[in-house]
Design an enzyme around this catalytic site. Structure first.
Site, mmCIF file in Angstrom:
data_model
loop_
_atom_site.group_PDB
_atom_site.id
_atom_site.type_symbol
_atom_site.label_atom_id
_atom_site.label_comp_id
_atom_site.label_asym_id
_atom_site.label_seq_id
_atom_site.Cartn_x
_atom_site.Cartn_y
_atom_site.Cartn_z
ATOM 1 N N LEU A 208 1.616 -4.706 -0.774
ATOM 2 C CA LEU A 208 0.596 -5.672 -0.370
ATOM 3 C C LEU A 208 -0.709 -4.968 -0.037
ATOM 4 O O LEU A 208 -0.706 -3.972 0.706
ATOM 5 C CB LEU A 208 1.077 -6.459 0.853
ATOM 6 N N SER A 209 -1.831 -5.489 -0.518
ATOM 7 C CA SER A 209 -3.171 -5.054 -0.114
ATOM 8 C C SER A 209 -3.362 -3.560 -0.372
ATOM 9 O O SER A 209 -3.316 -3.118 -1.521
ATOM 10 C CB SER A 209 -3.395 -5.437 1.354
ATOM 11 N N ALA A 210 -3.559 -2.747 0.670
ATOM 12 C CA ALA A 210 -3.651 -1.305 0.450
ATOM 13 C C ALA A 210 -2.371 -0.789 -0.194
ATOM 14 O O ALA A 210 -2.398 0.134 -1.017
ATOM 15 C CB ALA A 210 -3.905 -0.581 1.771
ATOM 16 N N ALA B 276 -2.731 -1.663 -3.831
ATOM 17 C CA ALA B 276 -3.602 -0.703 -4.504
ATOM 18 C C ALA B 276 -2.876 0.612 -4.738
ATOM 19 O O ALA B 276 -3.008 1.241 -5.791
ATOM 20 C CB ALA B 276 -4.870 -0.489 -3.682
ATOM 21 N N VAL C 30 0.417 -6.930 -5.162
ATOM 22 C CA VAL C 30 0.195 -8.155 -4.380
ATOM 23 C C VAL C 30 -1.108 -8.016 -3.592
ATOM 24 O O VAL C 30 -1.228 -7.144 -2.724
ATOM 25 C CB VAL C 30 1.373 -8.424 -3.421
#
Length: 338
Positions: free
Chosen positions: A165-167, A170, A189
């Site tokens: 998720l998120s970081a 990435a 995500v």
């Protein structure tokens, strides 16, 4: 080096917080109150995770947690689940419903954990090449967790998957770029394309409003990680809410451009389907007709992981949004459904 990473990470997370407060004002302020009362992540043990202490040289100084269902057969798959900023391994493992998924699908889950010594807000450092390049920093630490789990559990090295998720999303993109020979599939995500940022300032821009490139340019950033690699690459799904003001939805479109280029599909979806929770799924096929990229857009959903608690899929809360069971769809895409 450690001090530079900490300083850069602190600046990035400060900028991120300012973005959220500016663009979501009252929502962000009330969300902060909810987060303070959140029951998630009280301890890894409470979430069923085991800490693994010695898994290699660990140049990224991460912590490793793992869940293996009782009676797990040999040659079972392995899934890595990477948490978002301000979270920890237990928060994401429990909130996104990975224990039930692992029990049903008979696979192990590895939950890497970022530490505050590396990043003030516990974000994976997806914007630093020293942590995302192959055999460097946090990326190498995560790869070592895979190696340790395959050895400990006699797991199947040809069925290793990653999501975040998120970081963490990435970082998932960067792990897929750095180690295409390790992962069979990945799910990003609310994340960003690999290589979008190499500095704090670039990271801020990539998150919101986002950065646009040609598909081939995005693809080149992935190929540059392993210029001599010619083997199979992992299939990828991209999840995003259209109401995300932390990591702009534009990043989903750019991620799809990146991975369709890498995996030999064009940027026009070959099929679309409406799913639960206002979710639109778009399939992108390669020249052989295989679905190699899937995009999932959840209408109106803010920043977070889609869950569906009343179906036994995760727990609703801060950054866990009651819309659709992303974990179930992700594992089904990987052929791991129970």
């Amino acid at each position: 080096m450690k001090a530079q990473r900490s300083k850069a990470a602190l600046l990035l997370t400060t900028l991120t917080a300012l973005t959220v407060l500016t663009t979501t004002a009252l929502t962000a302020l009330t969300g902060a109150t909810s987060q303070a009362a959140s029951p998630y992540g009280k301890s890894a043990a409470a979430a069923g995770l085991e800490k693994v202490g010695d898994f290699g040289s660990n140049p990224g100084a991460l912590s490793m947690y793992r869940y293996a269902p009782d009676g797990l057969p040999k040659k079972s798959p392995v899934v890595l689940a990477l948490h978002g900023c301000t979270q920890d391994a237990a928060t994401y493992f429990e909130g996104a419903g990975w224990q039930k998924a692992a029990d049903d699908g008979k696979f192990a889950v590895v939950a890497p954990q970022q530490e505050q010594a590396n990043n003030a807000k516990k974000c994976f450092n997806w914007f630093q090449s020293g942590d995302t390049d192959r055999d460097k920093g946090e990326a190498q630490s995560i790869k070592q967790m895979v190696d340790r789990t395959v050895a400990d559990l006699d797991a199947d090295p040809s069925r290793v998957f990653i999501t975040g998720l998120s970081a963490g999303g990435a970082m998932t993109a960067s792990m897929l770029a750095a180690y295409p020979d390790v992962f069979k599939g990945g799910a990003i995500v609310a994340g960003l394309p690999h290589g979008c940022a190499n500095t704090v300032a670039e990271a801020f821009t990539c998150m919101n409003p986002g950065a646009s490139k040609k598909a081939a340019d995005w693809g080149d950033l992935v190929r540059a990680e392993n210029p001599d690699y010619s083997g199979a690459r992992p299939k990828v799904s991209v999840w995003h809410g259209t109401g995300d003001t932390t990591v702009a939805p534009m990043n989903a479109e750019e991620s799809v451009k990146q991975w369709t280029d890498v995996l030999g599909a064009d940027q026009k979806a070959d099929a679309t389907e409406k799913l639960q929770g206002g979710t639109t799924r778009s399939d992108y096929r390669n020249a052989d007709g295989d679905v190699v990229v899937r995009g999932y857009l959840v209408d109106g959903m803010p920043h977070g992981t889609p869950v569906k608690p009343d179906e036994g899929c995760g727990k609703a809360g801060k950054h866990f949004l009651d819309t659709i069971c992303s974990t179930r769809h992700i594992t089904a895409d990987w052929g791991l459904g129970g």
